[in-house]
Structure formats: structure tokens, C-alpha cells
Design an enzyme around this catalytic site. Structure first.
Site, PDB file in Angstrom:
ATOM      1  N   HIS A 142       9.078 -18.519 101.828  1.00  0.00           N
ATOM      2  CA  HIS A 142       8.567 -18.492 100.369  1.00  0.00           C
ATOM      3  C   HIS A 142       9.506 -18.403  99.467  1.00  0.00           C
ATOM      4  O   HIS A 142      10.592 -17.578  99.819  1.00  0.00           O
ATOM      5  CB  HIS A 142       7.454 -17.392 100.257  1.00  0.00           C
ATOM      6  CG  HIS A 142       6.665 -17.461  99.061  1.00  0.00           C
ATOM      7  ND1 HIS A 142       6.029 -18.465  98.655  1.00  0.00           N
ATOM      8  CD2 HIS A 142       6.161 -16.519  98.193  1.00  0.00           C
ATOM      9  CE1 HIS A 142       5.265 -18.265  97.555  1.00  0.00           C
ATOM     10  NE2 HIS A 142       5.576 -17.173  97.119  1.00  0.00           N
TER      11      HIS A 142
ATOM     12  N   ARG B 172       2.297 -25.515  99.825  1.00  0.00           N
ATOM     13  CA  ARG B 172       1.084 -24.324  99.607  1.00  0.00           C
ATOM     14  C   ARG B 172       0.712 -24.508  98.073  1.00  0.00           C
ATOM     15  O   ARG B 172       1.433 -23.708  97.515  1.00  0.00           O
ATOM     16  CB  ARG B 172       1.398 -23.125 100.182  1.00  0.00           C
ATOM     17  CG  ARG B 172       1.778 -22.970 101.712  1.00  0.00           C
ATOM     18  CD  ARG B 172       2.006 -21.421 102.226  1.00  0.00           C
ATOM     19  NE  ARG B 172       3.035 -20.899 101.382  1.00  0.00           N
ATOM     20  CZ  ARG B 172       4.399 -20.930 101.719  1.00  0.00           C
ATOM     21  NH1 ARG B 172       4.753 -21.628 102.780  1.00  0.00           N
ATOM     22  NH2 ARG B 172       5.308 -20.193 100.896  1.00  0.00           N
TER      23      ARG B 172
ATOM     24  N   TYR C 147     -11.481  -2.613  65.380  1.00  0.00           N
ATOM     25  CA  TYR C 147     -10.714  -1.347  65.651  1.00  0.00           C
ATOM     26  C   TYR C 147      -9.302  -1.326  65.067  1.00  0.00           C
ATOM     27  O   TYR C 147      -8.651  -2.367  65.395  1.00  0.00           O
ATOM     28  CB  TYR C 147     -10.711  -1.212  67.137  1.00  0.00           C
ATOM     29  CG  TYR C 147     -11.898  -0.876  67.833  1.00  0.00           C
ATOM     30  CD1 TYR C 147     -12.659   0.332  67.569  1.00  0.00           C
ATOM     31  CD2 TYR C 147     -12.488  -1.640  68.871  1.00  0.00           C
ATOM     32  CE1 TYR C 147     -13.737   0.702  68.237  1.00  0.00           C
ATOM     33  CE2 TYR C 147     -13.659  -1.280  69.487  1.00  0.00           C
ATOM     34  CZ  TYR C 147     -14.304  -0.166  69.075  1.00  0.00           C
ATOM     35  OH  TYR C 147     -15.278   0.155  69.921  1.00  0.00           O
TER      36      TYR C 147
ATOM     37  N   ARG D  65      10.286 -10.177 100.380  1.00  0.00           N
ATOM     38  CA  ARG D  65       8.751  -9.470  99.990  1.00  0.00           C
ATOM     39  C   ARG D  65       8.214  -9.131 101.583  1.00  0.00           C
ATOM     40  O   ARG D  65       8.736  -8.302 102.316  1.00  0.00           O
ATOM     41  CB  ARG D  65       7.779 -10.249  99.381  1.00  0.00           C
ATOM     42  CG  ARG D  65       6.412  -9.613  98.988  1.00  0.00           C
ATOM     43  CD  ARG D  65       5.808 -10.421  98.051  1.00  0.00           C
ATOM     44  NE  ARG D  65       5.387 -11.762  98.520  1.00  0.00           N
ATOM     45  CZ  ARG D  65       4.746 -12.657  97.912  1.00  0.00           C
ATOM     46  NH1 ARG D  65       4.405 -12.357  96.766  1.00  0.00           N
ATOM     47  NH2 ARG D  65       4.611 -13.826  98.311  1.00  0.00           N
TER      48      ARG D  65
ATOM     49  N   ASP E 103     -16.290  -6.080  74.512  1.00  0.00           N
ATOM     50  CA  ASP E 103     -17.258  -7.155  74.886  1.00  0.00           C
ATOM     51  C   ASP E 103     -17.359  -8.010  73.621  1.00  0.00           C
ATOM     52  O   ASP E 103     -18.277  -8.986  73.780  1.00  0.00           O
ATOM     53  CB  ASP E 103     -18.603  -6.280  74.718  1.00  0.00           C
ATOM     54  CG  ASP E 103     -18.617  -5.231  75.658  1.00  0.00           C
ATOM     55  OD1 ASP E 103     -18.282  -5.400  76.622  1.00  0.00           O
ATOM     56  OD2 ASP E 103     -18.843  -3.875  75.211  1.00  0.00           O
TER      57      ASP E 103
ATOM     58  N   LYS F 127      -6.626 -18.049  97.073  1.00  0.00           N
ATOM     59  CA  LYS F 127      -6.861 -16.861  97.010  1.00  0.00           C
ATOM     60  C   LYS F 127      -7.485 -16.098  95.711  1.00  0.00           C
ATOM     61  O   LYS F 127      -7.392 -16.993  94.816  1.00  0.00           O
ATOM     62  CB  LYS F 127      -5.568 -16.061  97.553  1.00  0.00           C
ATOM     63  CG  LYS F 127      -4.221 -16.481  96.542  1.00  0.00           C
ATOM     64  CD  LYS F 127      -3.032 -16.011  96.942  1.00  0.00           C
ATOM     65  CE  LYS F 127      -2.014 -16.384  95.894  1.00  0.00           C
ATOM     66  NZ  LYS F 127      -0.543 -16.162  96.542  1.00  0.00           N
TER      67      LYS F 127
ATOM     68  N   CYS G  65     -11.845  -6.500  71.414  1.00  0.00           N
ATOM     69  CA  CYS G  65     -12.690  -5.452  72.026  1.00  0.00           C
ATOM     70  C   CYS G  65     -13.246  -5.778  73.268  1.00  0.00           C
ATOM     71  O   CYS G  65     -12.780  -6.853  73.814  1.00  0.00           O
ATOM     72  CB  CYS G  65     -13.875  -5.249  71.111  1.00  0.00           C
ATOM     73  SG  CYS G  65     -13.635  -5.074  69.245  1.00  0.00           S
TER      74      CYS G  65
HETATM   75  C1  PLP Z   1       0.141 -17.301  96.255  1.00  0.00           C
HETATM   76  C2  PLP Z   1       0.933 -18.117  97.241  1.00  0.00           C
HETATM   77  C3  PLP Z   1       1.471 -19.377  97.223  1.00  0.00           C
HETATM   78  C4  PLP Z   1       0.912 -20.096  95.912  1.00  0.00           C
HETATM   79  O1  PLP Z   1       1.782 -20.025  94.996  1.00  0.00           O
HETATM   80  P1  PLP Z   1       1.461 -21.043  93.700  1.00  0.00           P
HETATM   81  O2  PLP Z   1       2.563 -20.766  92.753  1.00  0.00           O
HETATM   82  O3  PLP Z   1       0.330 -20.722  92.996  1.00  0.00           O
HETATM   83  O4  PLP Z   1       1.466 -22.514  94.036  1.00  0.00           O
HETATM   84  C5  PLP Z   1       2.220 -20.039  98.004  1.00  0.00           C
HETATM   85  N1  PLP Z   1       2.509 -19.256  99.260  1.00  0.00           N
HETATM   86  C6  PLP Z   1       2.226 -17.978  98.965  1.00  0.00           C
HETATM   87  C7  PLP Z   1       3.211 -17.297 100.544  1.00  0.00           C
HETATM   88  C8  PLP Z   1       1.450 -17.430  98.283  1.00  0.00           C
HETATM   89  O5  PLP Z   1       1.522 -16.066  98.494  1.00  0.00           O
END
Ligand code: PLP
Length: 338
Positions: A133, A189, A234, A105, A283, A7, A281
Site C-alpha cells: 500500500h 484497489r 447558535y 501501518r 438537525d 468498506k 446545528c
Molecule cells: C481503503 C484502501 C484502499 C482504497 O483507497 P482509495 O484511496 O479510496 O482508492 C486501497 N487499499 C487499501 C489497503 C485500503 O485500506
């Protein structure tokens, strides 16, 4: 098996580059956050299984089905809409049911655990996976990981009582993949870890044998000798500590170098660590080279050669994830193999 999370444009690295490399390295699944991100993988010819980590709007269901994405689902309304779309196409759709075991969440909350298995009664959406998660897997002594694990187990038992034993059970992100083997199940994941970066100060990627996949390299566009006390950039938040060379590098916060690195980070010039000085800055930024004469065109390594994303994250009071996902489109990505 590994699900490579690509992602946010592959955490800033380039989603197609990251996905292709992960699949070549043996990843079984890919994951994205948005339908559009899944479509981009398909447009690049990637035909691997792609998990969509969150429910999109029901308006996106046709696009999701056209792109053959596997959605994580957790609301009755979305499952009903998905089932309707599946029936009208005369297909069955595989989905992964996401339960909230304490992340707070998205995911089916415990109050709906009894009823949620009934959402799939007409069998046009099949539960091919069950997932959760973890909120604090990146803190090695957080008690909540074991608590979430126990709640997840109780949900899996309940599903099994209904005869549901999906092929893909998953809970682990990078931190859990590295540090909590009890929650590995069928699939991990892994996002930040496939880029070789640490999820937190507690979980050090290098100590697990991971190497960063990304370098950020610029070059000197201008250099001059200044006298001790000369202020620069700056706000004049820095002045030369001695007579010496001050180099200008054409990269700034519009490229993703946090302005918070002002006077708090280093870059590598000719193999030597040099401080980034004065306000970063939009750029450009400045590097203090002291007595070492520098020449226009010389490469400047902003990240790599021992300068770590983790160092930027500490200096900018954030996490590695935010650093790499903020590297903007203005920075050309050059794919290299090693
Ligand atoms: C982004 C995400 C992950 C990956 O998490 P990392 O800490 O980058 O490994 C896994 N599961 C879900 C649901 C996520 O949103």
C-alpha cells in the site's frame, strides 16, 4: 482488473448498492475492512471474490472462512491460526500476503521478508496474491512512490526465487490507479475513485472523467423574511446582511454536514447557489436567500448540481473520504440509476 473498495458502507454510499454497481460495471474483486462488512455482502447474495484488507482478530477466522473472504495477511501468528483452521476443515485457503514497503501501518516489515515465505510451508494457506500500500500516491511529486515501487519489486523478486508468482499482485489505490501506471500490476484497489471523488487536491477526479455518484438533497421546512442585522443560530455567528429571506433546512451535523461548514459553504436552491449561514446545528441549518422568496417544501441540494464533496472537504479542512464516510445512517439512501 479492478477491485472495488466498498468498506465503511461503500464510503457512505451503501455497500451493497456500490458493490452491485461496481460488479455490473466490470469490477473483478470487492474489498472490505471488516469481516462484518464481508458478511453483509454475502447476506445480500453477492458471491464475488471479496478481499479483507486487514487481518482481523484470530477469533474471527471461522466467520471469515464461512463468508469465503480472502484475507490480506502479514503476521506469523495469524497465518498459523488460519492454517490451523484450514487443516481442521480439510481445506486450503487462499490469502494475499501484504508487505510494508513504506506505508508503515500494517504489512510484513522488511526485517521479516526473509522468513515470511516460510510461514506458508505447510501449504494449507496459499499465497494467491502479494500486495502493498502506498503512503503518498496522491501527491504527484512525492518521491516515496517510486521508492516503494522499487522495494515492492525486490520483494516480488525474492518471492519468485522461492517459486512464488501469485496470480494477483497489487499496490495501487485510486490515486495510483489514476496517476501511477507503473504500479498497476494485476489489480487496482479503487475506493474513492469509484464514487467519482478526488483522493486529494493533486488528483482531481473530474479531470480524469469521473463523476460523483452521490447527491445530498433536503428541502425547506420553514422560511421567513428577516430585517438587515437580524442574528441567527447558535452563537449568533451570522446576521442578515440586508432585508431578505432566511430558509431552514432539516439537516445538520448529526446527518454528516460538518459543523465546520458554518458560514463556509453553499447550497443550491432552484438552480441558484445560496450561502449556508450561521452555525450548523445538529438537525438543522440555515440558508440565506436574499430577495428571492422561497417556499416550504422546495428542494435544497447540499451536494450535487455543482456543489462538490471536494468543496466541503476544503471548507472543513479534511478530505473527501471523511466527508462521505461521515454521512450518517439517519440520511435515507435512495438508489437511482442514470
Ligand atoms: C481503503 C484502501 C484502499 C482504497 O483507497 P482509495 O484511496 O479510496 O482508492 C486501497 N487499499 C487499501 C489497503 C485500503 O485500506
Amino acid at each position: 482488473e479492478v477491485c472495488a473498495v466498498v468498506k465503511a458502507d461503500g464510503y457512505g454510499h451503501g455497500a451493497v448498492t456500490a458493490a452491485t454497481a461496481a460488479l455490473a460495471g466490470g469490477a473483478r474483486w470487492l474489498a472490505v475492512a471488516l469481516v462484518e462488512e464481508g458478511q453483509a455482502l454475502r447476506a445480500a447474495g453477492i458471491d464475488a471474490d471479496v478481499l479483507l484488507l486487514s487481518e482481523p482478530s484470530v477469533d474471527a477466522i471461522d466467520a471469515l472462512l464461512d463468508a469465503h473472504l480472502t484475507p490480506m495477511v502479514y503476521t506469523r501468528d495469524f497465518v498459523a491460526a488460519l492454517a490451523g483452521a484450514a487443516r481442521s476443515r480439510g481445506i486450503t485457503v487462499g490469502a494475499h500476503l501484504k508487505v510494508d514497503t513504506g506505508m508503515g501501518r500494517v504489512g510484513v516489515p522488511a526485517a521479516e521478508w526473509e522468513e515470511c515465505l516460510d510461514w506458508f510451508a505447510d501449504e494449507s494457506v496459499t499465497i494467491d496474491g502479494i500486495a502493498t500500500h502506498l503512503a503518498r500516491a496522491d501527491e504527484l511529486d512525492a518521491p516515496t512512490t517510486a521508492e516503494q515501487h522499487a522495494r515492492f519489486e525486490s520483494f516480488l523478486d525474492r518471492a519468485a526465487d522461492f517459486g512464488i508468482r501469485p496470480r494477483w499482485v497489487h499496490a495501487a489505490n485510486t490515486a495510483a490507479a489514476l496517476c501511477h501506471p507503473a504500479v498497476h500490476y494485476d489489480l487496482v484497489r479503487v475506493g474513492i475513485g469509484i464514487y467519482g471523488l478526488s483522493p486529494s487536491a493533486d488528483v482531481d477526479a473530474a479531470a480524469h472523467g469521473l463523476r460523483p455518484a452521490l447527491r445530498v438533497v433536503s428541502h425547506i421546512t420553514y422560511a421567513k423574511r428577516v430585517t438587515a442585522g437580524t442574528p441567527a443560530s447558535y452563537g449568533h455567528r451570522w446576521s442578515a446582511p440586508a432585508d431578505g429571506w432566511l430558509a431552514t433546512v432539516p439537516i445538520g451535523y448529526a446527518d454528516g454536514v460538518p459543523r465546520a461548514l458554518t458560514n463556509r459553504a453553499t447550497a443550491m436552491l432552484g438552480g441558484v447557489r445560496r450561502p449556508i449561514v450561521g452555525t450548523v446545528c445538529m438537525d438543522q441549518l440555515l440558508v440565506w436567500c436574499g430577495d428571492a422568496a422561497v417556499t416550504v417544501g422546495e428542494p435544497v441540494v447540499l451536494l450535487g448540481d455543482g456543489v462538490r464533496v471536494e468543496d466541503w472537504a476544503v471548507a472543513a479542512d479534511t478530505i473527501t473520504y471523511e466527508i462521505v464516510t461521515q454521512l450518517t445512517a439517519r440520511l435515507p439512501r435512495v438508489e437511482v440509476t442514470s
